[in-house]
Design an enzyme around this catalytic site. Structure first.
Site, mmCIF file in Angstrom:
data_model
loop_
_atom_site.group_PDB
_atom_site.id
_atom_site.type_symbol
_atom_site.label_atom_id
_atom_site.label_comp_id
_atom_site.label_asym_id
_atom_site.label_seq_id
_atom_site.Cartn_x
_atom_site.Cartn_y
_atom_site.Cartn_z
ATOM 1 N N HIS A 175 4.057 -7.755 -6.742
ATOM 2 C CA HIS A 175 5.357 -8.253 -6.546
ATOM 3 C C HIS A 175 5.166 -9.572 -5.954
ATOM 4 C CE1 HIS A 175 6.955 -3.853 -6.152
ATOM 5 N NE2 HIS A 175 7.461 -4.435 -7.488
ATOM 6 N N GLU A 188 5.512 -10.981 -2.236
ATOM 7 C CA GLU A 188 4.839 -10.068 -1.017
ATOM 8 C C GLU A 188 3.720 -10.711 -0.698
ATOM 9 O OE1 GLU A 188 4.958 -5.935 -2.398
ATOM 10 O OE2 GLU A 188 7.049 -6.003 -2.380
ATOM 11 N N HIS A 244 0.854 -4.453 -0.902
ATOM 12 C CA HIS A 244 2.199 -4.907 -0.834
ATOM 13 C C HIS A 244 2.626 -5.100 0.291
ATOM 14 C CE1 HIS A 244 3.024 -3.723 -5.230
ATOM 15 N NE2 HIS A 244 2.047 -3.220 -5.180
ATOM 16 N N GLU A 288 1.541 -0.575 2.095
ATOM 17 C CA GLU A 288 2.620 -1.521 2.548
ATOM 18 C C GLU A 288 2.334 -2.081 3.745
ATOM 19 O OE1 GLU A 288 5.121 -2.101 0.643
ATOM 20 O OE2 GLU A 288 5.279 -0.709 -0.994
#
Length: 355
Positions: free
Chosen positions: A65, A68, A166, A230
């Site tokens: 992504h 990010e 991410h 994350e």
């Protein structure tokens, strides 16, 4: 500066993002014996001076992504240290910066969420699909052509890892957490969970069904210890506070540069969740009863109305549920959120949900 020369000097990210320069592949080695192979834009294979039965095949990816950016900066820091000889890897390593086109315009994707495009080879109708295919080929090539396969005589597969980095687009009760994709293969090792705890990752989320993410691709097809990591919250390149990710960066360096890691587990130190269900968006009428920017892992007591879609109402289950990745704006048929509950695990060679 030519893109290949820039990479050799440590500018892996700069060369990857400079789409005005034609890509230049190349192979080279340092005096230490570390070998590098820049096969495609943003795809760099690094081979240690020696391999043995303890050597791992490790993939570290970021930028799937494009907005990010904290993890992208971590990968650049790691690449620079390796390229300049400041770190010497003990394991085979594939570093990936996944979507330079999206990174350059600071958006998650161009036309289609690339982290939902790893179920199979895609018709190459847009750049997101083209990039997803290229990343699948890169993973296939890295694992299938590993010299460790010959070393193990195909009797036992090499120890394979894939950390896909991410960061969240919203606040989170847990600043850092890892999603373990579902696979029938043994992809939740005690070593992996110990690594996460030592890296001070606050929570681990155990998926309960296949999902076509990048880390799932490696776990499902190659039995890799795959994780979607994350790490903090979205920011612009150069505006990330990487000090909050220092424990993870340090453990990632140990993973790559140490022959072995200590394996231990403290039940009280890490929050572990299991997915109870996934809510898919079935119509344009889908809506949540809470704000769309609700923090990840917000807990709702049993019986709370959470969402509505085509006249169907979704209430939190017995014991209550927490919401993760709520996004009412996804395409029809895609996941609008995960609902999870905390769980205990049984720690061993493989980690399982405690009965």
């Amino acid at each position: 500066m030519a893109s290949l020369q820039s990479v050799k000097e440590g500018g892996f990210l700069t060369a990857t993002l400079d789409l005005a320069l034609p890509f230049e592949a190349g192979k080279w080695a340092l005096e230490s014996g570390v070998e590098f192979d820049l096969s495609h834009r943003g795809i760099l294979t690094i081979t240690p001076p020696k391999v043995s039965a303890l050597t791992k095949d490790i993939i570290v990816s970021a930028g799937v992504h494009g907005d990010e950016t904290g993890p992208i900066e971590l990968v650049q820091e790691m690449a620079q240290s390796l390229l300049q000889g400041k770190l010497v890897p003990a394991h085979r390593l594939l570093l990936i910066i996944g979507h330079p086109q999206a990174i350059n315009v600071h958006t998650r994707f161009i036309e289609e969420n690339m982290n939902r495009l790893f179920a199979e080879r895609n018709d190459e109708t847009n750049i997101d699909r083209i990039n997803a295919n290229q990343l699948q080929y890169a993973v296939d090539d890295f694992y299938q052509k590993s010299p460790l396969l010959t070393l193990h005589h195909d009797q036992v597969l090499p120890d394979r890892w894939h950390l896909d980095l991410h960061c969240a687009i919203r606040d989170s009760v847990h600043y850092t957490f890892a999603v373990s994709p579902y696979s029938e293969k043994a992809t939740r090792s005690g070593a992996l969970f110990s690594f996460l705890q030592q890296a001070e990752i606050e929570a681990i989320l155990l998926s309960s069904a296949p999902s076509p993410t990048f880390s799932w691709y490696s776990a499902e097809n190659y039995g890799a210890q795959g994780l979607t990591m994350e790490l903090g919250k979205v920011a612009r390149l150069g505006e990330n506070d990487l000090t909050r990710l220092a424990p993870f960066a340090e453990m990632m360096q140990q993973l790559i540069c140490s022959d072995t890691l200590d394996v231990s587990w403290d039940d009280s130190a890490t929050n572990v969740y299991r997915v109870t269900r996934s809510l898919a968006k079935k119509s344009d009428d889908f809506s949540f009863t809470f704000p769309s920017n609700q923090a990840n892992f917000t807990f709702f007591e049993h019986g709370k109305l959470l969402a509505q879609d085509c006249g169907v109402e979704y209430y939190s289950l017995e014991g209550g549920e927490a919401v993760v990745f709520p996004n009412p704006n996804v395409a029809l048929g895609q996941r609008a959120c995960l609902l999870v509950q905390q769980t205990d695990v049984k720690f061993g060679e493989q980690v399982t949900v405690a009965k």
